[in-house]
Design a protein around this motif. Structure first.
Motif, PDB file in Angstrom:
ATOM      1  N   ASP A 334       4.972 -15.839   7.641  1.00  0.00           N
ATOM      2  CA  ASP A 334       4.623 -14.529   8.195  1.00  0.00           C
ATOM      3  C   ASP A 334       5.454 -13.436   7.534  1.00  0.00           C
ATOM      4  OD1 ASP A 334       2.845 -15.143  10.780  1.00  0.00           O
ATOM      5  OD2 ASP A 334       4.401 -16.670  10.616  1.00  0.00           O
ATOM      6  N   ARG A 360       1.561   2.175  -1.619  1.00  0.00           N
ATOM      7  CA  ARG A 360       1.123   1.438  -0.429  1.00  0.00           C
ATOM      8  C   ARG A 360      -0.399   1.414  -0.295  1.00  0.00           C
ATOM      9  NH1 ARG A 360       5.708   4.047   2.440  1.00  0.00           N
ATOM     10  NH2 ARG A 360       7.329   2.446   2.724  1.00  0.00           N
ATOM     11  N   ARG A 361      -1.096   2.469  -0.728  1.00  0.00           N
ATOM     12  CA  ARG A 361      -2.536   2.478  -0.579  1.00  0.00           C
ATOM     13  C   ARG A 361      -3.210   1.490  -1.522  1.00  0.00           C
ATOM     14  NH1 ARG A 361      -5.236   7.346  -0.638  1.00  0.00           N
ATOM     15  NH2 ARG A 361      -7.078   6.386  -1.552  1.00  0.00           N
ATOM     16  N   SER A 364      -3.286  -4.559  -0.186  1.00  0.00           N
ATOM     17  CA  SER A 364      -4.219  -5.033   0.824  1.00  0.00           C
ATOM     18  C   SER A 364      -3.482  -5.257   2.141  1.00  0.00           C
ATOM     19  CB  SER A 364      -4.879  -6.338   0.373  1.00  0.00           C
ATOM     20  OG  SER A 364      -3.913  -7.370   0.257  1.00  0.00           O
ATOM     21  N   LYS A 365      -4.239  -5.384   3.219  1.00  0.00           N
ATOM     22  CA  LYS A 365      -3.645  -5.580   4.535  1.00  0.00           C
ATOM     23  C   LYS A 365      -2.874  -6.894   4.615  1.00  0.00           C
ATOM     24  CE  LYS A 365      -7.037  -2.828   7.095  1.00  0.00           C
ATOM     25  NZ  LYS A 365      -8.068  -2.850   8.164  1.00  0.00           N
ATOM     26  N   GLN A 366      -3.255  -7.858   3.807  1.00  0.00           N
ATOM     27  CA  GLN A 366      -2.607  -9.169   3.860  1.00  0.00           C
ATOM     28  C   GLN A 366      -1.162  -9.135   3.376  1.00  0.00           C
ATOM     29  OE1 GLN A 366      -5.617 -11.869   1.937  1.00  0.00           O
ATOM     30  NE2 GLN A 366      -5.020 -13.194   3.628  1.00  0.00           N
ATOM     31  N   ARG A 368       0.951  -6.748   4.380  1.00  0.00           N
ATOM     32  CA  ARG A 368       1.685  -5.904   5.305  1.00  0.00           C
ATOM     33  C   ARG A 368       2.284  -6.754   6.422  1.00  0.00           C
ATOM     34  NH1 ARG A 368      -2.574  -0.765   5.485  1.00  0.00           N
ATOM     35  NH2 ARG A 368      -2.446  -0.324   3.234  1.00  0.00           N
ATOM     36  N   HIS A 371       1.081 -10.195   8.849  1.00  0.00           N
ATOM     37  CA  HIS A 371       0.098 -11.067   8.225  1.00  0.00           C
ATOM     38  C   HIS A 371       0.821 -12.201   7.497  1.00  0.00           C
ATOM     39  CE1 HIS A 371      -2.194  -7.360   8.830  1.00  0.00           C
ATOM     40  NE2 HIS A 371      -3.285  -8.102   8.798  1.00  0.00           N
ATOM     41  N   ALA A 377      -3.481 -12.262  -2.505  1.00  0.00           N
ATOM     42  CA  ALA A 377      -3.218 -10.864  -2.147  1.00  0.00           C
ATOM     43  C   ALA A 377      -2.111 -10.293  -3.026  1.00  0.00           C
ATOM     44  CB  ALA A 377      -2.832 -10.765  -0.673  1.00  0.00           C
ATOM     45  N   TYR A 494      -3.318   9.908   2.330  1.00  0.00           N
ATOM     46  CA  TYR A 494      -3.436   8.976   3.457  1.00  0.00           C
ATOM     47  C   TYR A 494      -4.887   8.729   3.860  1.00  0.00           C
ATOM     48  CZ  TYR A 494       1.576   9.769   3.926  1.00  0.00           C
ATOM     49  OH  TYR A 494       2.932   9.848   3.677  1.00  0.00           O
ATOM     50  N   PRO A 496      -8.403   7.079   3.383  1.00  0.00           N
ATOM     51  CA  PRO A 496      -8.886   5.897   2.645  1.00  0.00           C
ATOM     52  C   PRO A 496      -9.991   6.210   1.645  1.00  0.00           C
ATOM     53  CG  PRO A 496      -9.686   5.894   4.921  1.00  0.00           C
ATOM     54  CD  PRO A 496      -8.694   6.995   4.827  1.00  0.00           C
TER      55      PRO A 496
END
Length: 787
Positions: A334, A360-361, A364-366, A368, A371, A377, A494, A496
């Motif tokens: 994790d 950061r943009r 991917s969310k994975q 962060r 996750h 990723a 910020y 998307p």
């Protein structure tokens, strides 16, 4: 770029150990993804070429496989690897300690054996005074070193138990090392009984044989997988040797209760239902739960995690072995923290110019916190950050979180490129001189000056300018320039929505292929088209594969002859050697100068990818130019094009570094059409290296509508590929609709086919193409790709 290939090896003896105070995170695998590229030397041939990403495996560490507290048989407690009675285990431990001491003292007592311990009475050589560490050279020959007493067979080197032994042939070991080895094997829970037999050899070395009885538990009919990452590892309390039976029973009941609460607090793991069913089938087929079966289950579970990219996931324990349910505890990896660092040229941490939201943009969310770390990723993040073209070196390094057991900190380390760059490239033309010797066409140098200021305000905005001329000393009409401003994140950093604004001013000169002679026609005087103006557009990226561009163009177009004089009409050479300017009109106004404003749009969907260096997939492009009726003679027109290309992989191959690419069939189609007031210089042309190969640029004609089809078969050969191709182009009878009909005036066919063979030599295409209209063949050398 490199990354962790954690794999799923059989855990060594140190991994199958008792629960220690050492956290599981301390043994997390170190995964590294990096990309190093030299952007300070941009490619002149392919300036937009993406940086190569290199991936290589890095060896990883395994988690400590920590057993839960065990209860006495029949209690139903959370028995783990260390299931068994406490007092009997203590007696065995004391006996093993005596055994090790007896073995290690055998070399110091000449001729003395240890009755009942399997030691021979032959003497051994003493260590010299300089070797006071009491070393033993063990296992000179590893023949039959591990013996399974339950199966009454010798364990082979391919057995998982064999790999648990850390002793190596011809190794030098102290008493403490051998004692720790036996203690580790005896207390890991895998064995009911472990014996170490040593035999002194005449040469002074000792041969060691380890015999064991494999641990077994009752059969199980259910299986559960839980994620124990970020959970505090319980610390077992050592039982007092003076405990009564009642006190021991209460101790085991409390351990059982603690383990049940631990299971309730744990989160479900990511393991899918099909793998659950596969493990259940293994339990049913095997019947009694054994240590070998648990190793098979562990390997199957870890294989799924690693195959899916969860490279830092490890099975750390099996619990409830005294019940009908086997509980598999997994630390999945994790993510607890994301750290972004900038490095200077010496590799020291420094303050960066790029604002962190820009980076950061791209993640991917994975990647962060909250996750589970996935290697894919990490690769995608590396590619996304690399596409910003702001960094010379990028590293994505997952490392264990020392404050949260089982946690992962993802570190991203970046080296920024220089913000301001300037480059000057010069060139001289060489032509045949006297007696065919090469000579300079002019002593005056030509070339290009390029300046760039990137990453303005740390927001990836850039200003780029270039000047090109054939004569740096006295630049005149041939001077061309382009200055461009790029502003990404038009809707805010910020937001998307990914839109980029571009504005540029330009002045360019190109040779027009519309006014070109057909086969057999005397050399046609060239017509040059000068364009000067401004252009602004917005590009919106829907996905990594799809983007939409729309904008406005305002330009002034001037047609000139080779003497740089304005030429309102096309020219031809007379039989007398003179030049006649009675050809088709070169501009819409008929004066040689046009001014116009038109809208422009382009939508691209590119799903191609590289398979061992070969392009496969599909690419679709639709482009539209719309005249707005503003300019000379109020031009109102619609010019549209559709291009479809398919790269069909003909054979499945194994992907990886050094693997051969697959053969590929390329199918290509291009349609163009126009309605309204189309000037001659914007007509479609047929023929050339990017139209119908085997012909010169525009040799087949100029038209308002066209259709091109092509097929190419690529066969890989020794780090490159050879190919055969066939192409056809047709003006669909629209050449006569172009003002002055330049196709007929310059005696061109309006259609044509070709076929041939070629080979890719680096960036160069060497081709032999046959002109189907005349039946003649020729060799061509071209740069870049046809499709």
């Amino acid at each position: 770029m490199a990354f962790c290939g954690a794999g799923h090896p059989i855990l060594p003896s140190a991994a199958l150990s008792r629960r220690r105070n050492t956290s599981a995170a301390a043994a997390l695998p170190k995964c590294d993804l990096s990309s190093t590229s030299d952007r300070n030397k941009p490619s002149k041939t392919l300036p937009s070429l993406s940086k190569t990403l290199a991936f290589s495996a890095v060896s990883s560490l395994a988690y400590h496989l920590s057993p839960s507290a065990s209860g006495p048989p029949g209690t139903g407690g959370g028995g783990g690897w260390n299931g068994g009675g406490g007092r009997r285990r203590r007696r065995r431990r004391r006996r093993r300690k005596l055994l090790v001491e007896a073995i290690l003292s055998g070399g110091e007592r000449e001729g003395r054996g240890v009755p009942g311990m399997g030691l021979a009475r032959s003497p051994v050589q003493h260590c010299r005074p300089a070797e006071q560490a009491e070393r033993i050279q063990a296992l000179q020959s590893l023949r039959d070193p591990v013996f399974d007493q339950r199966r009454w067979t010798t364990v082979g080197t391919d057995d998982s138990f064999f790999e648990m032994v850390s002793l190596q042939p011809n190794g030098i070991y102290t008493k403490a090392v051998l004692q720790k080895e036996l203690e580790t094997l005896a207390t890991c829970g895998m064995f009911e009984k472990v014996d170490l037999e040593a035999k002194t050899k005449p040469d002074g070395t000792i041969g060691v044989t380890i015999s064991f009885t494999e641990s077994t538990w009752q059969s199980a009919d259910s299986f559960r997988c839980i994620n124990v990452g970020l959970m505090q590892q319980s610390k077992p309390i050592e039982m007092d040797s003076d405990m009564t039976d009642k006190e021991a029973y209460e101790y085991y009941k409390s351990q059982e209760k603690d383990y049940r609460r631990r299971i309730e607090r744990a989160r479900p793991c990511l393991l899918p239902v099909p793998v659950h069913r596969e493990v259940l089938q293994m339990l049913r087929e095997h019947g009694t739960v054994s240590a070998r079966l648990l190793q098979r289950i562990r390997d199957r579970v870890q294989k799924w995690y690693h195959d899916e990219g969860y490279a830092c996931a490890q099975v750390v324990n099996f619990g409830n072995l005294n019940t009908k349910e086997v509980v598999c505890e997994v630390v999945e990896g994790d993510i607890t923290q994301l750290s972004i660092q900038f490095l200077d040229k010496l590799g020291n941490v420094c303050e960066g110019n790029t604002q962190l939201p820009v980076i950061r943009r791209e993640l991917s969310k994975q990647l962060r916190p909250g996750h589970v770390f996935n290697i894919e990723a990490g690769k995608q993040a590396l590619r996304n950050i690399n596409s910003l073209a702001l960094f010379s070196n990028i590293e994505v390094n997952p490392r264990p979180d020392e404050k949260k057991e089982g946690g992962i900190i993802v570190e991203i380390k970046l080296k920024e490129l220089e913000q301001k760059t300037a480059e000057v490239s010069t060139e001289w033309s060489i032509v045949p001189g006297r007696n065919g010797r090469p000579t300079l066409a002019s002593i005056q140098p030509g070339g290009t000056v390029t300046i760039e200021h990137r990453n303005l305000n740390g927001l990836n905005r850039s200003l780029i300018g270039s000047l090109t001329t054939n004569n740096f000393i006295d630049p005149q009409d041939d001077l061309s320039f382009k200055f461009e401003y790029v502003h990404p994140y038009l809707d805010g950093i910020y937001n998307p929505r990914n839109r980029t604004f571009r504005a540029n001013c330009f002045n360019s000169r190109k040779l027009s292929p519309v006014f070109t002679g057909g086969p057999g026609v005397d050399e046609v005087p060239p017509i040059w088209v000068d364009r000067a103006g401004i252009k602004a557009n917005i590009t919106e990226s829907f996905t990594r594969q799809s983007k939409f561009t729309y904008g406005l163009v305002m330009e002034k177009i001037t047609t000139r002859d080779e003497s740089s004089h304005i030429s309102p009409y096309g020219q031809r050479q007379l039989p007398s050697g003179g030049i006649s300017a009675d050809g088709p009109p070169t501009t819409l106004s008929g004066t040689g100068v046009d001014q116009m404003v038109f809208g422009q749009a382009n939508i691209t969907r590119d799903n191609t990818k590289f398979v061992n260096g070969a392009i496969v997939g599909e690419r679709n492009v639709f482009q539209l130019d719309q005249g707005l009726g503003i300019g000379s003679k109020f031009p109102f027109f619609n010019r549209h094009q559709l291009t479809l290309t398919r790269f069909i992989q003909l054979k499945q191959v194994e992907e990886g570094a050094g693997k051969p690419p697959p053969p590929v069939l390329v199918l290509h189609g291009h349609y163009g059409g126009c309605v309204g007031d189309l000037p001659s210089y914007d007509a479609f042309t047929l023929g050339g290296p990017y139209s119908v190969r085997g012909y010169n640029m525009g040799e087949l004609g100029a038209c308002r509508n066209l259709l091109e089809v092509a097929a190419e078969l690529r066969i890989p050969v020794k780090n490159t590929h050879v190919y055969v191709f066939a192409e056809h182009g047709n003006d669909l009878g629209s050449s006569k609709d172009v003002k002055g009909n330049p196709t007929e005036f310059y005696r061109r066919m309006g259609h044509g086919s070709s076929y041939g063979i070629g080979a890719k030599l680096g960036l160069v295409r060497a081709e032999y193409a046959v002109d189907h209209n005349s039946g003649a063949g020729a060799v061509f050398l071209r740069f870049g790709e046809r499709f």
